[in-house]
Motif scaffolding. Structure first.
Motif, PDB file in Angstrom:
ATOM      1  N   LEU A 128      44.897  47.628  35.471  1.00 22.76           N
ATOM      2  CA  LEU A 128      44.668  48.073  36.851  1.00 22.76           C
ATOM      3  C   LEU A 128      44.818  46.881  37.806  1.00 22.76           C
ATOM      4  CD1 LEU A 128      41.443  50.291  36.648  1.00 22.76           C
ATOM      5  CD2 LEU A 128      43.833  50.948  36.282  1.00 22.76           C
ATOM      6  N   ALA A 129      45.186  47.166  39.040  1.00 24.41           N
ATOM      7  CA  ALA A 129      45.281  46.110  40.054  1.00 24.41           C
ATOM      8  C   ALA A 129      44.713  46.653  41.356  1.00 24.41           C
ATOM      9  CB  ALA A 129      46.734  45.690  40.249  1.00 24.41           C
ATOM     10  N   GLN A 130      44.345  45.731  42.234  1.00 22.84           N
ATOM     11  CA  GLN A 130      43.934  46.177  43.567  1.00 22.84           C
ATOM     12  C   GLN A 130      44.718  45.441  44.635  1.00 22.84           C
ATOM     13  OE1 GLN A 130      39.901  45.723  45.080  1.00 22.84           O
ATOM     14  NE2 GLN A 130      40.102  47.725  46.026  1.00 22.84           N
ATOM     15  N   ASP A 131      45.307  46.242  45.504  1.00 20.01           N
ATOM     16  CA  ASP A 131      46.194  45.764  46.556  1.00 20.01           C
ATOM     17  C   ASP A 131      45.378  45.524  47.844  1.00 20.01           C
ATOM     18  OD1 ASP A 131      48.518  45.355  48.012  1.00 20.01           O
ATOM     19  OD2 ASP A 131      49.014  47.477  48.196  1.00 20.01           O
ATOM     20  N   TYR A 132      45.845  44.613  48.700  1.00 20.68           N
ATOM     21  CA  TYR A 132      45.230  44.357  50.003  1.00 20.68           C
ATOM     22  C   TYR A 132      46.240  44.760  51.073  1.00 20.68           C
ATOM     23  CZ  TYR A 132      41.465  41.575  47.847  1.00 20.68           C
ATOM     24  OH  TYR A 132      40.388  41.161  47.110  1.00 20.68           O
ATOM     25  N   PRO A 133      46.238  46.029  51.487  1.00 20.23           N
ATOM     26  CA  PRO A 133      47.299  46.493  52.383  1.00 20.23           C
ATOM     27  C   PRO A 133      47.206  46.009  53.832  1.00 20.23           C
ATOM     28  CG  PRO A 133      45.816  48.300  51.796  1.00 20.23           C
ATOM     29  CD  PRO A 133      45.383  47.116  51.005  1.00 20.23           C
TER      30      PRO A 133
END
Ligand code: GLY
Length: 438
Positions: free
Chosen positions: A209-214
């Motif tokens: 899993l990854a978490q993006d910083y939009p």
């Protein structure tokens, strides 16, 4: 094997590197010459990624045996179908199957028809007064979405880009006038995460899993971008995503692939689920029909299995295994000042590659040419890979100091404070959980 990669961003630089690492002879077609890819490639063709005729001409000239499609725009135009009709297998969904990303009404209707878990309430409207009275009757906050690709722009949420349902109705009316249709969904409160899988149409192999910083600016402020950075954890889950929710999200992606098969639109390639973790579990916000950018740069450096072997498994329908190192990663993108609204273009930047290598960070190029001139979008990514998130973040941060020019980045990507903020938000939304370490 001769492999053609279509696309020239940071995502594609990471895909190209993983293909070469697994023994592929790499060829690239993209609209600019990406300096990172140019070093890896045996041949480089300049053409728009959606100029399918030209891309196929390059492929034939080089005797390409397998194509790998990076971005969504050529998928929407049916590039995989065109390659297949020339007898060249391609990694990516056909035009019909890519509708999971390119046609939001298709995706939502599929979820409804096949009762895929993690779906939300939605309606598609062509008639302004029906839309208005449905939103009035619904009463709760909504999300307004154009149906097609908008490059991350266009989706507006009540409480964020829209003040209330009155503004939502006005914006939805605008979209009906422009596109003839609009998608209205219930708003789900929670924290977003990225779940990418490989699939050959039957088997589904998860990636970390990854978490993006939009958002463009620190503290999650400013306009929405393609993503200013992202992180992943050595456990392959995220601090605020409990194991049982990871399993539920994986179930959603597996059910989606099965539904696509039953629907007569079999899906192969990379499937990216953009989930919102609500207090009741993961909900699909969008599907993407390709790797995430930046999220490809989190997972591909960790891939222990050959990407070429995986790519062959995808096109042959016999996907085996995909193993990843248990390391944390932090990607930080440097973008031209003014991005995304009014980016500086045409100016040069300095990249001290030797010094970056010394920091231990990986370096990927994106919207920048071989003279290191900025082209207007996210330009350079640095990636820290380490046993802990804290170390990975430090590595990426140290590397940033060796790039000079009219650029900005988000200092907070992958920091302890920003991760704690996300854990706190999840608790505010009513989720009770013990955070995973990262
Ligand atoms: N980072 C979001 C995307 O690739 O769509």
């Amino acid at each position: 094997m001769k492999v053609l990669l279509v696309g020239g961003g940071g995502r594609e630089n990471a895909i190209g590197e993983a293909l070469v690492r697994s023994g592929a002879e790499l060829y690239v077609v993209s609209k600019h010459r990406n300096p990172g890819l140019a070093r890896l490639a045996k041949g480089y063709g300049l053409a728009g990624e959606t100029d399918i005729k030209k891309v196929i001409e390059f492929a034939k000239m080089w005797g390409i045996e397998l194509a790998f499609i990076g971005p969504e725009t050529p998928l929407e135009k049916g590039i995989v179908d065109s390659f297949e009709s020339e007898g060249i297998p391609a990694v990516g969904p056909t035009k019909e199957a890519a509708q999971l990303e390119t046609n939001k009404a298709f995706a939502r209707s599929l979820m409804e028809e096949y009762e895929i878990p993690g779906r939300k309430l939605f309606r598609v409207f062509e008639d302004v007064s029906e839309m208005r009275s449905w939103i009035d009757d619904f009463g709760r906050p909504v999300v307004v979405k154009p149906l097609g690709l908008t490059g991350g722009k266009g989706v507006k949420v009540v409480g964020y880009q829209l003040q209330d349902n009155e503004e939502a109705k006005a914006y939805a009316e605008e979209l009906i006038q422009k596109d003839g249709k609009v998608l209205i969904e219930e708003r789900t409160d929670g924290v977003e995460f990225t779940f990418q899988v490989f699939t050959d149409g039957k088997r589904v192999l998860p990636m970390p899993l990854a978490q993006d910083y939009p958002h463009a600016y620190e503290s999650d402020e400013g306009p929405i971008t393609g993503g200013m950075g992202s992180y992943s954890c050595s456990s392959h889950v995220l601090p605020f995503v409990p194991r049982e929710d990871y399993e539920k999200a994986l179930e959603t992606l597996k059910a989606t692939v099965e539904a696509m098969r039953k629907n007569g639109t079999p899906y192969k390639g990379i499937l990216y689920g953009q989930f919102m973790l609500s207090k009741d579990g993961p909900v699909i916000i969008e599907y993407n029909a390709r790797f995430g950018d930046p999220e490809a740069m989190n997972v591909l450096p960790l891939l222990k299995t050959s990407l070429l072997e995986i790519a062959e498994g995808i096109v042959d329908g016999n996907l085996g295994r995909a193993r990843f190192e248990n390391k944390a990663t932090v990607v930080k993108y440097l973008a031209p000042r003014g991005y995304p609204l009014n980016p500086i273009k045409g100016v040069k930047v300095q990249v001290d590659e030797k010094a970056i290598t010394k920091t231990g960070a990986k370096l990927y190029y994106a919207s920048i040419d071989e003279n290191f001139t900025l082209l207007g979008s996210r330009a350079i990514a640095v990636v820290g890979v380490a046993d802990t998130l804290e170390e990975a973040e430090k590595i990426a941060q140290n590397a940033i100091g060796h790039v000079k020019g009219e650029l900005f980045y988000r200092r907070d990507v992958g920091t302890k404070e920003s991760v704690e903020k996300r854990i706190g938000l999840m608790r505010e939304f009513g989720k009770e959980f013990e955070p995973n370490s990262c």
